[in-house]
Every structure is written in structure tokens, then in C-alpha cells.
Design a protein around this motif. Structure first.
Motif, short mmCIF file in Angstrom:
data_model
loop_
_atom_site.label_atom_id
_atom_site.label_comp_id
_atom_site.label_asym_id
_atom_site.label_seq_id
_atom_site.Cartn_x
_atom_site.Cartn_y
_atom_site.Cartn_z
N GLN A 1 0.80 -1.17 0.09
CA GLN A 1 -0.01 0.04 -0.01
C GLN A 1 0.77 1.16 -0.08
OE1 GLN A 1 -3.76 0.09 2.58
NE2 GLN A 1 -2.58 2.04 3.29
N GLY B 1 -2.79 5.08 -0.04
CA GLY B 1 -3.58 3.89 -0.33
C GLY B 1 -3.54 3.19 -1.58
N GLU B 2 -2.41 3.45 -2.31
CA GLU B 2 -2.32 3.17 -3.93
C GLU B 2 -2.22 1.61 -3.77
OE1 GLU B 2 -0.40 7.23 -3.31
OE2 GLU B 2 -0.42 5.39 -2.16
N VAL B 3 -2.63 0.89 -4.95
CA VAL B 3 -2.40 -0.46 -4.64
C VAL B 3 -2.83 -0.81 -6.09
CG1 VAL B 3 -4.98 -1.24 -4.23
CG2 VAL B 3 -3.06 -2.86 -3.52
N GLN C 1 6.86 2.58 3.59
CA GLN C 1 6.37 3.68 2.67
C GLN C 1 7.26 4.98 2.23
OE1 GLN C 1 2.59 4.12 4.60
NE2 GLN C 1 1.67 2.44 3.46
N ARG D 1 5.94 -4.34 -2.32
CA ARG D 1 4.95 -4.28 -1.34
C ARG D 1 5.39 -3.15 -0.14
NH1 ARG D 1 1.62 -9.17 -0.87
NH2 ARG D 1 1.40 -8.80 1.60
N LYS E 1 0.87 -5.15 8.20
CA LYS E 1 0.89 -4.42 6.81
C LYS E 1 1.66 -3.31 6.92
CE LYS E 1 -3.34 -2.10 8.62
NZ LYS E 1 -4.87 -1.55 8.67
#
Length: 312
Positions: free
Chosen positions: A193, A197-199, A243, A267, A312
Motif C-alpha cells: 500500500q 492507499g495506492e495498490v 512507505q 509491497r 501491513k
């Protein structure tokens, strides 16, 4: 620089993941989170868990920090194949990649110092105009050296003028394969993510970085170049990292395309932050794993503190 494509159909077989710390300080909870996420992913998917010591900046790397990294990871219960990859043992790999990019006409020597660059940007912005900056907030390099003749470049380098090697971003994007330009942009598969919130299949934006540095006189390869080459040579098929490195993926995808390297799945995971919301940092002196261990904390305590229950 061609490497065998070990990532064909990575949705069916995950070959390897890696944890790649730099030995310029002690590991903290954020590092523990990333290492453990890679470790558990490898155990659950049948992949190899590899350790890589990213000591490309030999002026900042310290052997005592490397020893501390190994101790911390072993204390957490992690193990890895040996010998592990240490970047300082593989300078020739990065020189080969740089040579290929130079052969393609995509690198140029940049002679402006950091102070000169700062003054140039300041003078521009004092007129009320904004200067473009990369996702990390650093100013783009101005168009002052890209157009120098080969003779002038050679003269200045032969005279011993300090310089770095920068990627000519405009030429690099123009030189992409046809299927990666136009209506089919450069993409990567994000299975973690992004910060917002990009996926899924995401479009890379390497132009946001401007003419990135790929090597300096005192550092034979930048993070961007070294990590891209290392991931290919180690057959890394899933890159699991924080991130804070999400935006860097755009540069890595561009280099993979230019050098003919395979593209792993990415990921990106959330970060461990302090009470103010700031991400943990070695340079800010955040509490180290060794200190937690000395205070009687157990690996299970660290797993909880690193928020691994969320996975996560």
C-alpha cells in the motif's frame, strides 16, 4: 546490463525477498518491522529471506554497526543464507551499470556543488517563482551542465573539477521501449500500500525526480542505482519496504527498463512512528533494539511494539 529474467510469472512463484539495512547506525523498531515482515512473508510463501548490507557509502558505514545489525536480527530469531551480499564488495557491478548508461548517452557529469545549487535555487525563488523539487523535497538540478560539449566535459574532469554523474531524465524517458511509452506507461505491481492507499498496477513518475544523481566521486553508486542492480543480481522477486521509499520506485522502474533488468513486485508497508507522528530515524537517535534488549525486552515485546499484529 542484462540479467536473466527470474521474475516471469511472479504470481505463481516467489523466489526471494530481502532486508537491506545500512550500517551507519543502530537498528530501531522501524527496521525490526521491515525485517520481520520480510521474514514472515518468506516463511509463508516459501521464498528465500536474504540479508544485504547496504554500505555503498563507505565514509559513513561502520563495522561495529554491521556487527550490531547481525546481533539484533539473530536476537529476533531471523536467519539467512551465508555469505550475505555486502555492497562494498561489488563496486564493479555498479560501474558496469553506469558504463552501460553512459554508452546509451544517458549520463552527464554535473559540476555544481550543493552550495552552488542552493544559491541558484534561492536566486530563482527570490523572484517569486517556485523551483521544482523531488518527492524527498530536494531541488531539481538546473539545466546548466546537461548541454555541455563532450570536449568541455572532458576538459573540466581532466582538470580535477569535482562532479557527480546524473541521469538525463528527459533523454532517459525518450529512450524507453515503445511498449513503455505513449498510451502504455511505465508501471509496477503494488501489493502492499502506498502512502495514500495506492495498490494494484501503478504508473511510475520518474520525471518527478528530475536528473537524479547515480554516482558521486566519493560514492560509486547512488542508492537508486545500487538497489536496482542488487535486486536484479540477487533475483529479488518481491521488494518489501517502508512507505518512505514508495516514491523511489518510479526511479527504480526507469532504471530497470533502461538496463534490461527484471521488475519485482513491490509491497510497501506502513511505518513505525512516534507519538507526534514522525517516522523513526537513526539520525534522530530513536531508541535502538539493542537498548530495548538491555532493558529486558523480549523479541515478542518488540514484535508487539513494531505493530506486527497488523501485518501491513
Amino acid at each position: 546490463m542484462q540479467v536473466a529474467d527470474t521474475t516471469a510469472n511472479t504470481t505463481l512463484k516467489i523466489a526471494a525477498v530481502r532486508f537491506a539495512p545500512s550500517p551507519n547506525g543502530l537498528l530501531h523498531l522501524g527496521h525490526a518491522r521491515s525485517a520481520l515482515l520480510n521474514w514472515h512473508f518468506a516463511r509463508e510463501s516459501g521464498a528465500r529471506f536474504l540479508l544485504r548490507i547496504e554500505d555503498i557509502d563507505i565514509t559513513r558505514a561502520r563495522p561495529e554497526f554491521e556487527r550490531a545489525i547481525l546481533e539484533d536480527l539473530a536476537w529476533l530469531g531471523l536467519d539467512w543464507p551465508k555469505p550475505f551480499r555486502r555492497q562494498s564488495d561489488h563496486f564493479d557491478d555498479y560501474r558496469a551499470a553506469l558504463a552501460e548508461l553512459r554508452k546509451l548517452g544517458l549520463l552527464y557529469p554535473a559540476f555544481m556543488s550543493r552550495a552552488e545549487l542552493a544559491n541558484h535555487v534561492r536566486a530563482h525563488e527570490e523572484t517569486g517563482r517556485t523551483w521544482p523539487r523531488d518527492p524527498d523535497g530536494a531541488p531539481h538540478y538546473p539545466d546548466v551542465d546537461r548541454g555541455l560539449s563532450e570536449a568541455e566535459r572532458t576538459r573540466r574532469m581532466d582538470a580535477g573539477e569535482p562532479h557527480s554523474w546524473r541521469l538525463d531524465m528527459q533523454s532517459a524517458l525518450t529512450g524507453l521501449a515503445p511498449h513503455e511509452t505513449g498510451t502504455t506507461p511505465l508501471i509496477w505491481q503494488e501489493e502492499g500500500q502506498g502512502p495514500d492507499g495506492e495498490v494494484g498496477q501503478l504508473v511510475a513518475d520518474p520525471a518527478a525526480w528530475g536528473d537524479v544523481v547515480l554516482a558521486r566521486r566519493d560514492v560509486p553508486a547512488s542508492y537508486h542505482l545500487a538497489v536496482t542492480v542488487d535486486d536484479a543480481l540477487q533475483a529479488i522477486t518481491t521488494v518489501i519496504r517502508g512507505q518512505d521509499l514508495y516514491a523511489s520506485t518510479s526511479v527504480h522502474r526507469l532504471l530497470q527498463s533502461l538496463l534490461g533488468l527484471p521488475t519485482p513486485v513491490y509491497r510497501h508497508h506502513s511505518l513505525v512512528r512516534d507519538r507526534s507522528g514522525r517516522k523513526l530515524s537513526k539520525s534522530d537517535g530513536d531508541i535502538a533494539l539493542a537498548e530495548l534488549r538491555a532493558k529486558g525486552m523480549t523479541p515478542a515485546d518488540v514484535i508487539t511494539m513494531a505493530g506486527l499484529d497488523e501485518r501491513k
